[in-house]
Write a protein that holds these residues in place. Structure first.
Motif, PDB file in Angstrom:
ATOM      1  N   GLN B 197      -5.881  14.657   8.326  1.00  0.00           N
ATOM      2  CA  GLN B 197      -5.240  13.585   9.102  1.00  0.00           C
ATOM      3  C   GLN B 197      -6.162  12.385   9.342  1.00  0.00           C
ATOM      4  O   GLN B 197      -5.795  11.461  10.076  1.00  0.00           O
ATOM      5  N   THR B 198      -7.366  12.368   8.775  1.00  0.00           N
ATOM      6  CA  THR B 198      -8.267  11.220   8.925  1.00  0.00           C
ATOM      7  C   THR B 198      -7.536   9.932   8.530  1.00  0.00           C
ATOM      8  O   THR B 198      -6.951   9.857   7.452  1.00  0.00           O
ATOM      9  N   ILE B 213      -0.535  -4.139   3.553  1.00  0.00           N
ATOM     10  CA  ILE B 213      -1.381  -3.254   4.350  1.00  0.00           C
ATOM     11  C   ILE B 213      -0.637  -1.954   4.545  1.00  0.00           C
ATOM     12  O   ILE B 213       0.502  -1.954   4.994  1.00  0.00           O
ATOM     13  N   GLU B 214      -1.265  -0.855   4.180  1.00  0.00           N
ATOM     14  CA  GLU B 214      -0.656   0.447   4.442  1.00  0.00           C
ATOM     15  C   GLU B 214      -1.625   1.280   5.248  1.00  0.00           C
ATOM     16  O   GLU B 214      -2.803   1.389   4.909  1.00  0.00           O
ATOM     17  N   LEU B 215      -1.128   1.903   6.323  1.00  0.00           N
ATOM     18  CA  LEU B 215      -1.923   2.863   7.078  1.00  0.00           C
ATOM     19  C   LEU B 215      -1.400   4.247   6.745  1.00  0.00           C
ATOM     20  O   LEU B 215      -0.203   4.495   6.785  1.00  0.00           O
ATOM     21  N   THR B 216      -2.322   5.129   6.379  1.00  0.00           N
ATOM     22  CA  THR B 216      -1.899   6.463   5.975  1.00  0.00           C
ATOM     23  C   THR B 216      -2.980   7.464   6.389  1.00  0.00           C
ATOM     24  O   THR B 216      -3.739   7.195   7.320  1.00  0.00           O
ATOM     25  N   THR B 217      -3.027   8.597   5.743  1.00  0.00           N
ATOM     26  CA  THR B 217      -4.039   9.612   6.061  1.00  0.00           C
ATOM     27  C   THR B 217      -4.761  10.007   4.778  1.00  0.00           C
ATOM     28  O   THR B 217      -4.293   9.745   3.667  1.00  0.00           O
ATOM     29  N   LEU B 218      -5.884  10.677   4.968  1.00  0.00           N
ATOM     30  CA  LEU B 218      -6.652  11.158   3.817  1.00  0.00           C
ATOM     31  C   LEU B 218      -5.777  12.053   2.934  1.00  0.00           C
ATOM     32  O   LEU B 218      -5.816  11.952   1.699  1.00  0.00           O
ATOM     33  N   ALA B 219      -4.954  12.900   3.553  1.00  0.00           N
ATOM     34  CA  ALA B 219      -4.112  13.814   2.778  1.00  0.00           C
ATOM     35  C   ALA B 219      -3.085  13.087   1.915  1.00  0.00           C
ATOM     36  O   ALA B 219      -2.751  13.541   0.823  1.00  0.00           O
ATOM     37  N   ARG B 220      -2.596  11.926   2.397  1.00  0.00           N
ATOM     38  CA  ARG B 220      -1.477  11.272   1.738  1.00  0.00           C
ATOM     39  C   ARG B 220      -1.848   9.993   1.017  1.00  0.00           C
ATOM     40  O   ARG B 220      -0.988   9.290   0.469  1.00  0.00           O
ATOM     41  N   ILE B 226      -2.055   1.901  -4.952  1.00  0.00           N
ATOM     42  CA  ILE B 226      -3.467   1.495  -4.990  1.00  0.00           C
ATOM     43  C   ILE B 226      -3.734   0.896  -6.358  1.00  0.00           C
ATOM     44  O   ILE B 226      -3.359   1.488  -7.379  1.00  0.00           O
ATOM     45  N   GLY B 227      -4.359  -0.280  -6.392  1.00  0.00           N
ATOM     46  CA  GLY B 227      -4.640  -0.916  -7.679  1.00  0.00           C
ATOM     47  C   GLY B 227      -5.962  -1.647  -7.674  1.00  0.00           C
ATOM     48  O   GLY B 227      -6.797  -1.444  -6.792  1.00  0.00           O
ATOM     49  N   MET B 228      -6.152  -2.492  -8.674  1.00  0.00           N
ATOM     50  CA  MET B 228      -7.401  -3.237  -8.857  1.00  0.00           C
ATOM     51  C   MET B 228      -7.736  -4.136  -7.678  1.00  0.00           C
ATOM     52  O   MET B 228      -8.892  -4.419  -7.418  1.00  0.00           O
ATOM     53  N   LEU B 229      -6.712  -4.639  -6.989  1.00  0.00           N
ATOM     54  CA  LEU B 229      -6.951  -5.588  -5.904  1.00  0.00           C
ATOM     55  C   LEU B 229      -6.947  -4.903  -4.533  1.00  0.00           C
ATOM     56  O   LEU B 229      -6.968  -5.549  -3.499  1.00  0.00           O
ATOM     57  N   SER B 230      -6.930  -3.565  -4.534  1.00  0.00           N
ATOM     58  CA  SER B 230      -6.896  -2.822  -3.264  1.00  0.00           C
ATOM     59  C   SER B 230      -8.296  -2.456  -2.813  1.00  0.00           C
ATOM     60  O   SER B 230      -9.179  -2.190  -3.625  1.00  0.00           O
ATOM     61  N   THR B 231      -8.466  -2.400  -1.502  1.00  0.00           N
ATOM     62  CA  THR B 231      -9.638  -1.769  -0.918  1.00  0.00           C
ATOM     63  C   THR B 231      -9.128  -0.637  -0.042  1.00  0.00           C
ATOM     64  O   THR B 231      -8.147  -0.803   0.682  1.00  0.00           O
ATOM     65  N   VAL B 232      -9.786   0.510  -0.144  1.00  0.00           N
ATOM     66  CA  VAL B 232      -9.368   1.698   0.603  1.00  0.00           C
ATOM     67  C   VAL B 232     -10.424   1.968   1.670  1.00  0.00           C
ATOM     68  O   VAL B 232     -11.603   2.114   1.353  1.00  0.00           O
ATOM     69  N   LEU B 233      -9.994   1.996   2.939  1.00  0.00           N
ATOM     70  CA  LEU B 233     -10.916   2.262   4.051  1.00  0.00           C
ATOM     71  C   LEU B 233     -10.609   3.636   4.630  1.00  0.00           C
ATOM     72  O   LEU B 233      -9.501   3.879   5.110  1.00  0.00           O
TER      73      LEU B 233
END
Lengths: 320, 320
Positions: B197-198, B213-220, B226-233
């Motif tokens: 759930q992180t 902007i998408e907020l999600t969890t580590l599991a999902r 997600i693509g070339m112009l995405s950053t994942v935090l």
């Protein structure tokens, strides 16, 4: 669901970047202009003195972060527009965090009558990098050495992990009048994994009148002048200093050779494609190796259960 | 020593920040205005289309980094002023590195006739943070998942180390048309240490017309676009999402309680001072514990030889 309330007050969290007016973004400048009240640490207010004339100014000391946020909320409730300013990026160890803590505690939601805007800026690590060369061309981290809110074992575990995994590291809050030993311990933890000659840059007040830049080594960094306004950048195992510039190469493989004014792809590699030791190539090679997960874990310094999972996954579906 | 040569050409490495003109710094705008030639990836040139009219424009594709640097050098040798532009910070996985590689190969030094200036900007991680809340209030790292120049075991080792040491992590270059499996492996490595759930934020084209902007969890996270112009935090163990905002608390200790509109220091702690579990307090406590280095190493998840050194060091000279 109720319609959102009409916005009356506003809190703008504004990162000033390095601090000189030429490195302000247009949005940071406009946000300060729009504000009725400007709140910040004395040093930051001085950096934008010409922009805040005629406004209500609230000066706060370094440790009054929650008070700054509480005061911003009170003003915004009165319908005022408040700019909370800090140097660097307000999101990086900055006021954005404490402000949301205070807002949530007060029952604020994004639909309530107070609008919140965050204006991003270049953080200290970006500023340092620009002044010393190109140290952040590869993976990096930021670690604060302040133990005012973080237990030392947590900080030490992080220093150890990233020293081991060969990150370029920016140390924030490296030292203060009272906290002088944290940087010594950080050096000790790094020397367990990194060569004493690893390049280190120490930048203080970048792009401000009292700017100072020192290039040194991991072994000698604690002989340098390090203080509250310093950021310490430690290179990775490939970082080098040449002609007074600190540079980290782009990758760990010499895929391209720069010769006679053109770039040439090395044998076995393709431009624009994953390395032969990239994920797909590496998976294929460990699967073909006939070695056990335990042997491969030692060879690649990766967890054995991760290797076992990769071995069990089978051949990748497509080429890399 | 010879006097430095008169500067005739200039290479300006310019970070555009998020890419919208209101987030440009004054210096970035002035540097582009000053340039005779502007070199960059097509997408970045489009972001500053109104600023580059009437100048020589050289469009390059994503993988021609060295060619861009070589072309900049050729123009600068002819006495031209060249701006090499990129979104974000030009020093973070950017053109600053390859440019110095090419310059050094050519025999350039800072005293030669070509001046080099780096203009810092907010990097993708700063931009993402500003758009999603306050995720970077505590220690963080940036890791590129591109294996075009870095072997996968190096990348995997880093993912494992920082997942273990509880950093907030920004993944750059998370996925492309060809590289789709790296992000799956990154998730796998994180799930060994972090709760499913992180919180995870995925930001694409921040502050640009196609922002998402998408907020999600580590599991999902891998169900998201997600693509070339995405950053994942990816958040740390304390990061939470509330009212659609992703926030990382400032510290690991609840030193202050925010109550009734004021902040109160908890028992045993002093405002503006190191925690009781900070370096000095922790050293004193392990020295007084009577436990062996081996026991303490397990308890604090730190290397045994580091603990042994701390035990041997004796009492700190001053209070924390």
């Amino acid at each position: 669901m109720n319609a959102p309330l009409e916005k009356t007050g506003k809190i703008m969290l504004v990162g000033l970047g390095p601090g000189s007016s030429e490195h302000l973004t247009a949005r940071a400048r406009a946000a300060i202009a729009e504000a009725d009240t400007v709140i910040g640490y004395v040093t930051y207010l001085r950096l934008v003195a010409d922009l805040v004339k005629g406004k209500e100014i609230i000066r706060k000391s370094m440790t009054e972060e929650l008070d700054r946020a509480i005061e911003a909320l009170e003003r915004a409730r009165q319908g005022r527009k408040v700019a909370l300013i800090s140097s660097g990026d307000v999101g990086v160890y900055g006021m954005a965090g404490p402000t949301f803590e205070v807002l949530f505690q007060s029952g604020w939601t994004p639909d309530s009558e107070i609008e919140v805007e965050i204006v991003p800026g270049a953080s200290a690590l970006n500023t340092c990098a620009a002044l010393v060369g190109a140290p952040l061309t590869h993976d990096f981290c930021a670690i604060s050495l302040s133990d005012l809110l973080t237990p030392w074992p947590t900080i030490a575990r992080r220093l150890d992990a990233v020293a081991y995994a060969d990150f370029v590291v920016a140390l924030y809050n490296p030292k203060s009048g009272r906290r002088t030993r944290q940087i010594v311990e950080a050096q000790r933890l790094f020397l367990r994994h990194r060569h004493p000659q690893t390049p280190v840059a120490i930048v203080k007040s970048g792009y401000r009148p009292k700017q100072s830049i020192e290039l040194t080594t991991l072994a000698r960094m604690n002989e340098c002048d390090i203080g509250m306004l310093s950021t310490v950048l430690i290179g990775n195992s490939r970082t080098f200093i040449r002609h007074g510039l600190m540079v980290t190469p782009r990758g760990y493989a010499n895929k391209y050779a720069v010769e006679a004014g053109e770039s040439i792809t090395r044998d076995g590699e393709q431009a624009g494609r994953s390395l032969s030791t990239g994920l797909e190539g590496w998976m294929a090679s460990i699967q073909a190796s006939g070695k056990s997960a335990a042997e491969l874990a030692v060879e690649y310094r990766l967890p054995e259960d991760y290797i076992a999972t990769v071995l069990a996954t089978g051949e990748p579906a497509e080429g890399g």
